[in-house]
Design a protein around this motif. Sequence first.
Motif, PDB file in Angstrom:
ATOM      1  N   GLN A  23       0.830  -1.193   0.000  1.00 43.07           N
ATOM      2  CA  GLN A  23       0.000   0.000   0.000  1.00 43.07           C
ATOM      3  C   GLN A  23       0.868   1.248   0.000  1.00 43.07           C
ATOM      4  O   GLN A  23       1.883   1.317   0.685  1.00 43.07           O
ATOM      5  CB  GLN A  23      -0.924   0.017   1.211  1.00 43.07           C
ATOM      6  N   ARG A  24       0.424   2.219  -0.781  1.00 38.56           N
ATOM      7  CA  ARG A  24       1.095   3.509  -0.826  1.00 38.56           C
ATOM      8  C   ARG A  24       0.168   4.547  -0.226  1.00 38.56           C
ATOM      9  O   ARG A  24      -1.040   4.382  -0.196  1.00 38.56           O
ATOM     10  CB  ARG A  24       1.431   3.879  -2.262  1.00 38.56           C
ATOM     11  N   ARG A  25       0.752   5.613   0.205  1.00 44.45           N
ATOM     12  CA  ARG A  25      -0.045   6.723   0.731  1.00 44.45           C
ATOM     13  C   ARG A  25      -0.774   7.403  -0.410  1.00 44.45           C
ATOM     14  O   ARG A  25      -0.287   7.427  -1.541  1.00 44.45           O
ATOM     15  CB  ARG A  25       0.866   7.708   1.435  1.00 44.45           C
ATOM     16  N   PRO A  26      -1.939   7.988  -0.133  1.00 46.14           N
ATOM     17  CA  PRO A  26      -2.644   8.737  -1.185  1.00 46.14           C
ATOM     18  C   PRO A  26      -1.781   9.877  -1.715  1.00 46.14           C
ATOM     19  O   PRO A  26      -0.997  10.473  -0.981  1.00 46.14           O
ATOM     20  CB  PRO A  26      -3.865   9.292  -0.467  1.00 46.14           C
ATOM     21  N   GLU A  27      -1.906  10.137  -3.001  1.00 46.49           N
ATOM     22  CA  GLU A  27      -1.159  11.212  -3.636  1.00 46.49           C
ATOM     23  C   GLU A  27      -2.120  12.147  -4.343  1.00 46.49           C
ATOM     24  O   GLU A  27      -3.065  11.700  -4.979  1.00 46.49           O
ATOM     25  CB  GLU A  27      -0.212  10.658  -4.698  1.00 46.49           C
TER      26      GLU A  27
ATOM     27  N   HIS B 255      -9.849   0.555  -9.557  1.00 49.03           N
ATOM     28  CA  HIS B 255      -9.387  -0.132 -10.758  1.00 49.03           C
ATOM     29  C   HIS B 255      -8.193  -0.986 -10.355  1.00 49.03           C
ATOM     30  O   HIS B 255      -7.169  -0.447  -9.932  1.00 49.03           O
ATOM     31  CB  HIS B 255      -8.995   0.880 -11.829  1.00 49.03           C
ATOM     32  N   ALA B 256      -8.356  -2.297 -10.471  1.00 54.00           N
ATOM     33  CA  ALA B 256      -7.299  -3.232 -10.042  1.00 54.00           C
ATOM     34  C   ALA B 256      -6.944  -2.936  -8.588  1.00 54.00           C
ATOM     35  O   ALA B 256      -7.794  -3.031  -7.731  1.00 54.00           O
ATOM     36  CB  ALA B 256      -6.116  -3.162 -10.979  1.00 54.00           C
ATOM     37  N   LYS B 257      -5.718  -2.523  -8.316  1.00 48.29           N
ATOM     38  CA  LYS B 257      -5.303  -2.205  -6.951  1.00 48.29           C
ATOM     39  C   LYS B 257      -5.239  -0.703  -6.694  1.00 48.29           C
ATOM     40  O   LYS B 257      -4.715  -0.263  -5.673  1.00 48.29           O
ATOM     41  CB  LYS B 257      -3.935  -2.815  -6.668  1.00 48.29           C
ATOM     42  N   THR B 258      -5.776   0.076  -7.609  1.00 42.95           N
ATOM     43  CA  THR B 258      -5.704   1.526  -7.493  1.00 42.95           C
ATOM     44  C   THR B 258      -7.075   2.112  -7.196  1.00 42.95           C
ATOM     45  O   THR B 258      -8.046   1.834  -7.910  1.00 42.95           O
ATOM     46  CB  THR B 258      -5.163   2.145  -8.796  1.00 42.95           C
ATOM     47  N   ARG B 259      -7.148   2.916  -6.154  1.00 38.86           N
ATOM     48  CA  ARG B 259      -8.377   3.627  -5.798  1.00 38.86           C
ATOM     49  C   ARG B 259      -8.230   5.053  -6.297  1.00 38.86           C
ATOM     50  O   ARG B 259      -7.272   5.750  -5.951  1.00 38.86           O
ATOM     51  CB  ARG B 259      -8.579   3.613  -4.289  1.00 38.86           C
ATOM     52  N   ILE B 260      -9.167   5.484  -7.132  1.00 36.40           N
ATOM     53  CA  ILE B 260      -9.172   6.842  -7.685  1.00 36.40           C
ATOM     54  C   ILE B 260     -10.304   7.586  -6.995  1.00 36.40           C
ATOM     55  O   ILE B 260     -11.457   7.154  -7.051  1.00 36.40           O
ATOM     56  CB  ILE B 260      -9.391   6.826  -9.204  1.00 36.40           C
ATOM     57  N   THR B 261      -9.973   8.697  -6.346  1.00 34.10           N
ATOM     58  CA  THR B 261     -10.972   9.442  -5.593  1.00 34.10           C
ATOM     59  C   THR B 261     -10.923  10.918  -5.962  1.00 34.10           C
ATOM     60  O   THR B 261      -9.856  11.523  -5.974  1.00 34.10           O
ATOM     61  CB  THR B 261     -10.743   9.297  -4.076  1.00 34.10           C
TER      62      THR B 261
END
Length: 96
Positions: free
Chosen positions: A4-8, A71-77
């Motif tokens: 997991q990465r921090r939100p950017e 999308h896959a392992k990416t959360r777009i917010t």
Amino acid sequence: MTDQRRPELLASFDAYSAAQADRWVAAALRTISPALDADASDEAWEWLYEDRIETRRALLRAEPCTVSVTHAKTRITWTIRPVLFLPFAHRKAAVG
């Protein structure tokens, strides 16, 4: 170990009304939806057709709201926050 990465923050947009903010998120979702996996595309279109009106109503009440797809392992917010003050300086202005 988790991956997991921090939100950017990758981009931002200044909207001058609830309607403009709502339209910007809708345009972004329509633009990226063909590249999303099936589940994420379904999330996007569900918001566009069913949940968008609730987002607009929240913005008209000056309430912050978010729109997200995974999308896959990416959360777009997209986070939409009404701002009730005038900016002191443009955020893109050079400091120095």
